[in-house]
Write a protein that holds these residues in place. Structure first.
Motif, PDB file in Angstrom:
ATOM      1  N   VAL A 113       0.838  -1.203   0.000  1.00  0.00           N
ATOM      2  CA  VAL A 113       0.000   0.000   0.000  1.00  0.00           C
ATOM      3  C   VAL A 113       0.877   1.258   0.000  1.00  0.00           C
ATOM      4  CG1 VAL A 113      -1.934  -1.149   1.139  1.00  0.00           C
ATOM      5  CG2 VAL A 113      -0.255   0.104   2.515  1.00  0.00           C
ATOM      6  N   PHE A 114       2.194   1.092   0.092  1.00  0.00           N
ATOM      7  CA  PHE A 114       3.135   2.206   0.022  1.00  0.00           C
ATOM      8  C   PHE A 114       3.958   2.109  -1.267  1.00  0.00           C
ATOM      9  CE2 PHE A 114       2.559   1.268   4.599  1.00  0.00           C
ATOM     10  CZ  PHE A 114       1.924   2.454   4.966  1.00  0.00           C
ATOM     11  N   ASP A 115       4.470   3.247  -1.721  1.00  0.00           N
ATOM     12  CA  ASP A 115       5.152   3.272  -3.022  1.00  0.00           C
ATOM     13  C   ASP A 115       6.631   2.916  -2.954  1.00  0.00           C
ATOM     14  OD1 ASP A 115       6.284   5.560  -1.935  1.00  0.00           O
ATOM     15  OD2 ASP A 115       5.282   6.961  -3.304  1.00  0.00           O
ATOM     16  N   GLY A 116       7.205   2.763  -1.753  1.00  0.00           N
ATOM     17  CA  GLY A 116       8.585   2.316  -1.641  1.00  0.00           C
ATOM     18  C   GLY A 116       9.629   3.389  -1.800  1.00  0.00           C
ATOM     19  N   ARG A 117       9.250   4.655  -1.789  1.00  0.00           N
ATOM     20  CA  ARG A 117      10.240   5.719  -1.936  1.00  0.00           C
ATOM     21  C   ARG A 117      10.958   6.025  -0.627  1.00  0.00           C
ATOM     22  NH1 ARG A 117       7.298  10.060  -6.089  1.00  0.00           N
ATOM     23  NH2 ARG A 117       6.892   8.540  -7.754  1.00  0.00           N
ATOM     24  N   GLN A 118      10.344   5.651   0.486  1.00  0.00           N
ATOM     25  CA  GLN A 118      11.015   5.779   1.785  1.00  0.00           C
ATOM     26  C   GLN A 118      11.627   4.438   2.166  1.00  0.00           C
ATOM     27  OE1 GLN A 118       7.433   8.679   3.476  1.00  0.00           O
ATOM     28  NE2 GLN A 118       8.382   7.174   4.834  1.00  0.00           N
ATOM     29  N   GLU A 119      12.562   4.460   3.108  1.00  0.00           N
ATOM     30  CA  GLU A 119      13.188   3.213   3.536  1.00  0.00           C
ATOM     31  C   GLU A 119      12.233   2.359   4.345  1.00  0.00           C
ATOM     32  OE1 GLU A 119      16.912   3.468   5.468  1.00  0.00           O
ATOM     33  OE2 GLU A 119      18.004   4.056   3.649  1.00  0.00           O
ATOM     34  N   SER A 120      11.306   2.981   5.082  1.00  0.00           N
ATOM     35  CA  SER A 120      10.386   2.228   5.917  1.00  0.00           C
ATOM     36  C   SER A 120       9.153   3.070   6.201  1.00  0.00           C
ATOM     37  CB  SER A 120      11.068   1.837   7.238  1.00  0.00           C
ATOM     38  OG  SER A 120      10.228   1.017   8.017  1.00  0.00           O
ATOM     39  N   TYR A 121       8.048   2.363   6.561  1.00  0.00           N
ATOM     40  CA  TYR A 121       6.773   3.036   6.785  1.00  0.00           C
ATOM     41  C   TYR A 121       6.154   2.536   8.085  1.00  0.00           C
ATOM     42  CZ  TYR A 121       7.141   4.267   1.827  1.00  0.00           C
ATOM     43  OH  TYR A 121       7.566   4.735   0.610  1.00  0.00           O
ATOM     44  N   ALA A 122       5.759   3.463   8.945  1.00  0.00           N
ATOM     45  CA  ALA A 122       5.038   3.122  10.169  1.00  0.00           C
ATOM     46  C   ALA A 122       3.534   3.248   9.924  1.00  0.00           C
ATOM     47  CB  ALA A 122       5.475   4.028  11.314  1.00  0.00           C
ATOM     48  N   GLU A 123       2.749   2.937  10.947  1.00  0.00           N
ATOM     49  CA  GLU A 123       1.294   2.880  10.792  1.00  0.00           C
ATOM     50  C   GLU A 123       0.675   4.212  10.383  1.00  0.00           C
ATOM     51  OE1 GLU A 123       2.167  -0.482  13.746  1.00  0.00           O
ATOM     52  OE2 GLU A 123       2.875   1.582  13.460  1.00  0.00           O
ATOM     53  N   ASP A 124       1.291   5.322  10.774  1.00  0.00           N
ATOM     54  CA  ASP A 124       0.706   6.621  10.471  1.00  0.00           C
ATOM     55  C   ASP A 124       1.153   7.208   9.139  1.00  0.00           C
ATOM     56  OD1 ASP A 124       3.299   7.037  11.241  1.00  0.00           O
ATOM     57  OD2 ASP A 124       2.859   8.519  12.806  1.00  0.00           O
ATOM     58  N   ALA A 125       1.941   6.468   8.368  1.00  0.00           N
ATOM     59  CA  ALA A 125       2.358   6.944   7.046  1.00  0.00           C
ATOM     60  C   ALA A 125       1.180   6.898   6.079  1.00  0.00           C
ATOM     61  CB  ALA A 125       3.507   6.092   6.515  1.00  0.00           C
ATOM     62  N   PRO A 126       0.979   7.935   5.268  1.00  0.00           N
ATOM     63  CA  PRO A 126      -0.136   7.914   4.313  1.00  0.00           C
ATOM     64  C   PRO A 126       0.110   6.896   3.204  1.00  0.00           C
ATOM     65  CG  PRO A 126       1.212   9.879   3.995  1.00  0.00           C
ATOM     66  CD  PRO A 126       1.721   9.210   5.228  1.00  0.00           C
ATOM     67  N   PRO A 127      -0.837   6.008   2.943  1.00  0.00           N
ATOM     68  CA  PRO A 127      -0.643   5.011   1.888  1.00  0.00           C
ATOM     69  C   PRO A 127      -0.668   5.637   0.505  1.00  0.00           C
ATOM     70  CG  PRO A 127      -2.836   4.807   2.840  1.00  0.00           C
ATOM     71  CD  PRO A 127      -2.103   5.814   3.667  1.00  0.00           C
ATOM     72  N   LEU A 128       0.151   5.085  -0.377  1.00  0.00           N
ATOM     73  CA  LEU A 128       0.190   5.523  -1.769  1.00  0.00           C
ATOM     74  C   LEU A 128       0.663   4.344  -2.612  1.00  0.00           C
ATOM     75  CD1 LEU A 128      -0.171   7.928  -3.730  1.00  0.00           C
ATOM     76  CD2 LEU A 128       2.267   8.403  -3.410  1.00  0.00           C
ATOM     77  N   PRO A 129      -0.232   3.411  -2.937  1.00  0.00           N
ATOM     78  CA  PRO A 129       0.188   2.195  -3.638  1.00  0.00           C
ATOM     79  C   PRO A 129       0.661   2.480  -5.061  1.00  0.00           C
ATOM     80  CG  PRO A 129      -2.210   2.280  -3.441  1.00  0.00           C
ATOM     81  CD  PRO A 129      -1.672   3.412  -2.630  1.00  0.00           C
ATOM     82  N   ALA A 130       1.667   1.709  -5.472  1.00  0.00           N
ATOM     83  CA  ALA A 130       2.238   1.874  -6.804  1.00  0.00           C
ATOM     84  C   ALA A 130       1.947   0.691  -7.707  1.00  0.00           C
ATOM     85  CB  ALA A 130       3.756   2.081  -6.702  1.00  0.00           C
ATOM     86  N   ASN A 131       1.136  -0.271  -7.241  1.00  0.00           N
ATOM     87  CA  ASN A 131       0.787  -1.413  -8.083  1.00  0.00           C
ATOM     88  C   ASN A 131      -0.661  -1.823  -7.826  1.00  0.00           C
ATOM     89  OD1 ASN A 131       0.826  -3.070  -5.708  1.00  0.00           O
ATOM     90  ND2 ASN A 131       3.014  -3.447  -5.988  1.00  0.00           N
ATOM     91  N   ALA A 132      -1.170  -2.709  -8.664  1.00  0.00           N
ATOM     92  CA  ALA A 132      -2.580  -3.110  -8.600  1.00  0.00           C
ATOM     93  C   ALA A 132      -2.897  -3.854  -7.312  1.00  0.00           C
ATOM     94  CB  ALA A 132      -2.927  -3.971  -9.813  1.00  0.00           C
ATOM     95  N   TYR A 133      -1.971  -4.674  -6.852  1.00  0.00           N
ATOM     96  CA  TYR A 133      -2.194  -5.417  -5.614  1.00  0.00           C
ATOM     97  C   TYR A 133      -2.338  -4.457  -4.432  1.00  0.00           C
ATOM     98  CZ  TYR A 133      -1.364  -8.745  -1.804  1.00  0.00           C
ATOM     99  OH  TYR A 133      -1.460  -9.494  -0.662  1.00  0.00           O
TER     100      TYR A 133
END
Length: 305
Positions: A113-133
């Motif tokens: 659900v995250f685009d992978g531009r950061q090294e890591s994501y915690a629960e409060d990070a805004p989701p930004l999916p980069a693929n269909a899944y």
């Protein structure tokens, strides 16, 4: 507790075993009976996207909790069938909310659900999916977020462990060991990072969450950020396999083409939960490899030549 698990794949089956070991009644449900299903596991045929069929099962079982860990879960294949992925995940989540409003719901979601531009994501990070899944899972998350009942969105990062090669794609741990033990070339993307979690640890965490009705969003991931290339080399070293068979490749030119560069999760909440739960742990890839070594004796097709 009576727990209905929608999805009878690798994670669903391991969770059913853990729940049963804790004294709960777990029933797996999927459209097709999985190959190699252990006879002690309860299973029923169900297309959970079919509202009437789902309602009939709920009426019969009256589950206290529903776990949504169904497919499609092949991230690459979802890119070719995005509408099917979206329909399955969102519709089944909606059916669960509408047909069983009082049952606790646990959605096994994803780091995608995250685009992978950061090294890591915690629960409060805004989701930004980069693929269909990732988009399909996020749609299911949003359905639960609008649900009036108790729910947990458990985002998970690359669940792994040993599994038999009885389906089209197996997790990276099992794939790497099978290829290297057979003396085959193992192509590994050179720049993909994960925080992988051992399936037994994930199942134990999910079980405690169900028992205690943990709510909100929880990142369920391993304690170490590791590249798949380093992970493959770690396994080769621990199992005394030929590391020269590991071939780095560009992720864009492989079946991993649509994965985020960093599929890594951190958690504000998991450490405190683990400290309060006896007999629940979260092992690193190295610790899990050591744990699995005696259990895999006789399973690996070692090349004797």
């Amino acid at each position: 507790m009576q727990v209905l698990i929608i999805g009878s794949g690798f994670v669903g089956r391991c969770l059913a075993v853990r729940l049963a070991s804790e004294g709960h009644d777990a029933t797996l449900a999927s459209r097709h009976r999985p190959a190699g299903l252990a006879p002690e596991l309860a299973w029923l045929g169900l297309d959970a996207a079919d509202r009437d069929a789902f309602a009939a099962v709920l009426h019969r079982l009256r589950p206290d909790a529903i776990v949504l860990v169904h497919g499609p879960s092949d991230i690459s294949l979802c890119e070719y069938s995005p509408d099917e992925a979206m329909c399955s995940h969102a519709v089944i989540a909606r059916n669960a909310c509408r047909l069983a409003p009082h049952a606790y719901k646990l959605l096994v979601s994803t780091d995608n659900v995250f685009d992978g531009r950061q090294e890591s994501y915690a629960e409060d990070a805004p989701p930004l999916p980069a693929n269909a899944y990732g988009r399909a899972k996020l749609a299911a998350e949003q359905v639960l977020s609008q649900c009036s009942g108790d729910f947990l969105i458990a985002r998970t990062s690359l669940v792994y462990g040993w599994e038999e090669a009885d389906r089209g794609w197996i997790n990276f741990f099992a794939l790497a060991l099978r290829r290297l033990a057979a003396g085959d070339i193992l192509e590994v993307p050179d720049a993909l990072w994960n925080t992988p979690i051992f399936v037994e640890d994930a199942a134990a965490i999910y079980t405690r969450c169900i028992e205690q009705s943990v709510m909100g969003i929880l990142h369920v991931a391993g304690p170490q950020r590791i590249s798949r290339l380093d992970w493959a080399r770690l396994l080769a070293d621990e199992y005394e396999l030929d590391a020269s068979l590991i071939r780095p490749i560009a992720a864009d030119a492989s079946r991993y083409f649509c994965r985020p560069r960093n599929s890594c999760l951190s958690s504000h909440h998991l450490p405190a939960l683990l400290s309060a739960w006896p007999n629940v742990q979260c092992r690193s890839p190295a610790q899990a490899a050591v744990h699995m070594k005696p259990l895999l004796h006789g399973h690996l097709p070692i090349n004797k030549e």
